[in-house]
Design an enzyme around this catalytic site. Structure first.
Site, PDB file in Angstrom:
ATOM      1  N   GLY A   1      -4.513  -3.606   6.095  1.00  0.00           N
ATOM      2  CA  GLY A   1      -3.692  -4.087   6.982  1.00  0.00           C
ATOM      3  C   GLY A   1      -3.914  -2.694   7.582  1.00  0.00           C
ATOM      4  O   GLY A   1      -4.342  -1.334   7.230  1.00  0.00           O
TER       5      GLY A   1
ATOM      6  N   LYS B   1      -1.089  -0.362  -4.213  1.00  0.00           N
ATOM      7  CA  LYS B   1      -1.938   0.149  -4.033  1.00  0.00           C
ATOM      8  C   LYS B   1      -1.949   1.614  -3.976  1.00  0.00           C
ATOM      9  O   LYS B   1      -0.527   1.382  -3.023  1.00  0.00           O
ATOM     10  CB  LYS B   1      -3.442  -0.387  -2.836  1.00  0.00           C
ATOM     11  CG  LYS B   1      -4.152   0.236  -2.332  1.00  0.00           C
ATOM     12  CD  LYS B   1      -4.779  -0.173  -1.292  1.00  0.00           C
ATOM     13  CE  LYS B   1      -4.878   0.626   0.008  1.00  0.00           C
ATOM     14  NZ  LYS B   1      -5.868  -0.328   1.539  1.00  0.00           N
TER      15      LYS B   1
ATOM     16  N   ASP C   1      -7.403   3.435  -3.158  1.00  0.00           N
ATOM     17  CA  ASP C   1      -8.140   3.809  -1.800  1.00  0.00           C
ATOM     18  C   ASP C   1      -7.911   4.914  -1.310  1.00  0.00           C
ATOM     19  O   ASP C   1      -7.707   5.513  -1.096  1.00  0.00           O
ATOM     20  CB  ASP C   1      -7.525   3.224  -0.702  1.00  0.00           C
ATOM     21  CG  ASP C   1      -7.599   2.728   0.708  1.00  0.00           C
ATOM     22  OD1 ASP C   1      -8.931   3.575   0.700  1.00  0.00           O
ATOM     23  OD2 ASP C   1      -6.962   2.347   1.699  1.00  0.00           O
TER      24      ASP C   1
ATOM     25  N   ASP D   1     -14.069  -0.632   2.587  1.00  0.00           N
ATOM     26  CA  ASP D   1     -13.246  -1.026   4.027  1.00  0.00           C
ATOM     27  C   ASP D   1     -14.049  -0.542   5.433  1.00  0.00           C
ATOM     28  O   ASP D   1     -14.325  -1.279   6.544  1.00  0.00           O
ATOM     29  CB  ASP D   1     -11.778  -0.547   3.823  1.00  0.00           C
ATOM     30  CG  ASP D   1     -10.758  -0.243   4.989  1.00  0.00           C
ATOM     31  OD1 ASP D   1     -10.753  -0.617   6.398  1.00  0.00           O
ATOM     32  OD2 ASP D   1      -9.584  -0.134   5.124  1.00  0.00           O
TER      33      ASP D   1
ATOM     34  N   SER E   1       1.305  -1.181  -0.395  1.00  0.00           N
ATOM     35  CA  SER E   1      -0.028  -0.205   0.026  1.00  0.00           C
ATOM     36  C   SER E   1       0.928   1.283   0.101  1.00  0.00           C
ATOM     37  O   SER E   1       1.916   1.533   1.048  1.00  0.00           O
ATOM     38  CB  SER E   1      -0.762  -0.148   1.375  1.00  0.00           C
ATOM     39  OG  SER E   1      -1.510   1.437   1.102  1.00  0.00           O
TER      40      SER E   1
ATOM     41  N   GLU F   1     -11.220   1.316  -3.466  1.00  0.00           N
ATOM     42  CA  GLU F   1     -11.502   0.496  -1.573  1.00  0.00           C
ATOM     43  C   GLU F   1     -12.027   2.194  -1.084  1.00  0.00           C
ATOM     44  O   GLU F   1     -12.164   3.318  -1.914  1.00  0.00           O
ATOM     45  CB  GLU F   1     -10.004   0.387  -1.518  1.00  0.00           C
ATOM     46  CG  GLU F   1     -10.519   0.653   0.332  1.00  0.00           C
ATOM     47  CD  GLU F   1      -8.834   0.134   1.235  1.00  0.00           C
ATOM     48  OE1 GLU F   1      -8.035  -0.579  -0.172  1.00  0.00           O
ATOM     49  OE2 GLU F   1      -8.422  -0.362   2.014  1.00  0.00           O
TER      50      GLU F   1
ATOM     51  N   LYS G   1      -3.073   5.176  -2.868  1.00  0.00           N
ATOM     52  CA  LYS G   1      -3.926   5.925  -1.668  1.00  0.00           C
ATOM     53  C   LYS G   1      -3.995   7.282  -2.696  1.00  0.00           C
ATOM     54  O   LYS G   1      -3.680   7.835  -3.366  1.00  0.00           O
ATOM     55  CB  LYS G   1      -3.297   6.835  -1.188  1.00  0.00           C
ATOM     56  CG  LYS G   1      -2.864   5.275   0.766  1.00  0.00           C
ATOM     57  CD  LYS G   1      -4.278   5.100   1.040  1.00  0.00           C
ATOM     58  CE  LYS G   1      -4.096   4.556   2.104  1.00  0.00           C
ATOM     59  NZ  LYS G   1      -5.116   3.470   2.818  1.00  0.00           N
TER      60      LYS G   1
ATOM     61  N   LYS H   1     -10.274  -6.465   8.209  1.00  0.00           N
ATOM     62  CA  LYS H   1      -9.206  -5.920   9.066  1.00  0.00           C
ATOM     63  C   LYS H   1      -9.926  -6.726  10.238  1.00  0.00           C
ATOM     64  O   LYS H   1     -10.973  -5.902  10.909  1.00  0.00           O
ATOM     65  CB  LYS H   1      -9.513  -5.130   9.071  1.00  0.00           C
ATOM     66  CG  LYS H   1      -8.158  -3.676   8.232  1.00  0.00           C
ATOM     67  CD  LYS H   1      -8.170  -2.372   8.223  1.00  0.00           C
ATOM     68  CE  LYS H   1      -7.582  -1.544   6.608  1.00  0.00           C
ATOM     69  NZ  LYS H   1      -7.356  -0.338   7.006  1.00  0.00           N
TER      70      LYS H   1
HETATM   71  O1  OSB Z   1      -7.301   2.031   4.609  1.00  0.00           O
HETATM   72  O2  OSB Z   1      -6.465   0.709   4.252  1.00  0.00           O
HETATM   73  C1  OSB Z   1      -6.364   1.569   5.028  1.00  0.00           C
HETATM   74  C2  OSB Z   1      -2.954   1.950   7.102  1.00  0.00           C
HETATM   75  C3  OSB Z   1      -3.466   2.154   8.314  1.00  0.00           C
HETATM   76  C4  OSB Z   1      -4.445   2.989   8.188  1.00  0.00           C
HETATM   77  C5  OSB Z   1      -6.002   2.405   6.879  1.00  0.00           C
HETATM   78  C6  OSB Z   1      -4.968   2.165   5.704  1.00  0.00           C
HETATM   79  C7  OSB Z   1      -3.949   1.465   6.342  1.00  0.00           C
HETATM   80  C8  OSB Z   1      -3.273   0.861   4.769  1.00  0.00           C
HETATM   81  C9  OSB Z   1      -2.071   0.168   4.793  1.00  0.00           C
HETATM   82  O3  OSB Z   1      -3.550   1.611   3.570  1.00  0.00           O
HETATM   83  C10 OSB Z   1      -1.535  -1.241   4.830  1.00  0.00           C
HETATM   84  C11 OSB Z   1      -0.711  -2.251   5.494  1.00  0.00           C
HETATM   85  O4  OSB Z   1      -1.046  -2.270   6.573  1.00  0.00           O
HETATM   86  O5  OSB Z   1       0.051  -1.989   4.632  1.00  0.00           O
HETATM   87 MG    MG Z   2      -8.897   1.307   3.251  1.00  0.00          MG
END
Ligand code: OSB
Ligand code: MG
Length: 368
Positions: free
Chosen positions: A290, A161, A188, A238, A135, A213, A163, A262
């Site tokens: 994650g 992924k 995401d 999510d 990510s 996402e 952001k 999660k």
């Molecule tokens: O939205 O998936 C998310 C990390 C912190 C809070 C929200 C998210 C995330 C990540 C990181 O996308 C995923 C990872 O742990 O590698």
């Molecule tokens: Mg997310």
């Protein structure tokens, strides 16, 4: 089992590189670590609430309060028959799912250690390694983003992924798609759009993304169902899915075609497995999200992602993607096929580096 002692710690771990999402930028990852003692066994659980209430209303401090002032006093020295039994003993607390999940993880670890069985097996998972991706946070420019993605591809990640947020979305995603035409790519938004503003995302529908996402509000299933009608690309939820009931309603409403699971967000591994089972029975793909976990939470995510319905790569990266130093002796590394191996030792299958743990502990409190 009876848990006779618990130590709760607030940890702060410096990230190797800052992580930026639509809700903010962080240089360090805070969380709570619970150490629970039952008989002569020690179980660990990670509560994934962060320092700031950007992803969720829960924070390290709300979890500290709810666990310390309500949940721990209610369960200490009580007979706990199973994770489900623990959940019923925590039912008097409304919400605060991350706090509950942290304690539930410690109970799963204790059960696995008592029975000599890995968490993967307790949850019903069969895979010994799971497909993973990385990510990538928001970068300063599309060219910076290309360089970061290139770096991860060189390390062997086969799914990325990125952001996104308003103003840093379409151009960034188009650029990555142009440079990496065959990459398994997803985005995401962490709830950064509203139904009225999400139309700017329509060019994404032509980029062959695995999914989009959480584009809309965290408490909204209905508008996601309206948005999904305008997109061929699957919408994945999510933040909006906090329970198996939400998952069922989202599928009934066609708010999404994929769910990110999660355990922390849904109150624990038991609820996570229930969501997996529901989706699996309807052939709805799920994947393991994650929260920049320490080695403790990462071990839990790997065990969860070993279940058969996790058909898309998880946001579970190698230890070195996140931290210079972790609190577990085990460091997770990426296999050459973009997988990570699931721990096989009893419980979570990790041991704690107590010196490293002390170095990242901001405060601790003991209960007995
Ligand atoms: O939205 O998936 C998310 C990390 C912190 C809070 C929200 C998210 C995330 C990540 C990181 O996308 C995923 C990872 O742990 O590698
Ligand atoms: Mg997310």
């Amino acid at each position: 089992m009876k848990i006779t002692r618990i130590t709760m710690r607030h940890l702060s771990m410096k990230l190797r590189s800052p992580f930026e999402t639509s809700f903010g930028r962080s240089e360090a990852r805070d969380c709570l670590l619970l150490e629970a003692i039952a008989d002569d066994l020690v179980g660990y659980g990670e509560c994934v609430a962060d320092r700031d209430p950007g992803y969720s209303y829960e924070t390290v401090q709300t979890a500290w309060h709810i666990l310390g002032d309500f949940i721990i006093p209610a369960i200490l020295n009580q007979e706990i028959l199973s994770p489900q039994d623990l959940q019923s003993k925590m039912d008097f607390v409304r919400g605060h799912l991350m706090a509950k999940a942290g304690l539930e993880m410690a109970v799963w670890d204790l059960i696995g250690k008592r029975e000599g069985r890995p968490l993967r097996e307790l949850l019903g998972g069969h895979r010994i390694k799971v497909d993973v991706g990385v990510s990538v946070g928001i970068q300063d420019s599309p060219s910076a983003l290309v360089r970061v993605v290139e770096g991860y591809l060189a390390q062997g990640y086969r799914r990325v992924k990125i952001k996104i947020k308003p103003g840093k979305d379409v151009l960034e995603t188009q650029t990555i798609r142009q440079v990496f035409p065959d990459l398994r790519l997803q985005v995401d938004a962490n709830s950064a759009y509203r139904l009225e503003t999400a139309s700017v995302l329509s060019p994404l529908d032509k980029l062959n993304l695995l999914l989009i996402e959480q584009p809309l509000a965290e408490d909204d299933l209905w508008d996601h169902s309206q948005l999904q009608k305008n997109f061929t690309t699957p919408i994945c939820l999510d933040e909006s899915i906090l329970s198996v009931r939400h998952a069922r309603q989202a599928l009934e409403m066609k708010s999404c075609k994929v769910i990110n699971i999660k355990a922390g967000r849904v109150g624990g591994l038991s609820e996570a497995v229930a969501i997996h089972n529901l989706c699996h029975s309807q052939q709805v793909p799920v994947w393991c999200g994650g929260m920049l976990e320490t080695g403790v939470g990462r071990a839990s995510n790997l065990a969860l992602a070993s279940l058969p319905g996790f058909s898309l790569p998880g946001d579970i990266s190698a230890t070195e993607r996140y931290y210079f130093e972790d609190i577990t002796h085990q460091r997770f590394s990426l296999n050459s096929d973009s997988t990570i191996t699931v721990p096989q030792e009893p419980g979570l299958g990790v041991t704690i580096d107590l010196q490293a743990l002390e170095r990242v502990t901001q405060s601790k409190k003991g209960f007995r």
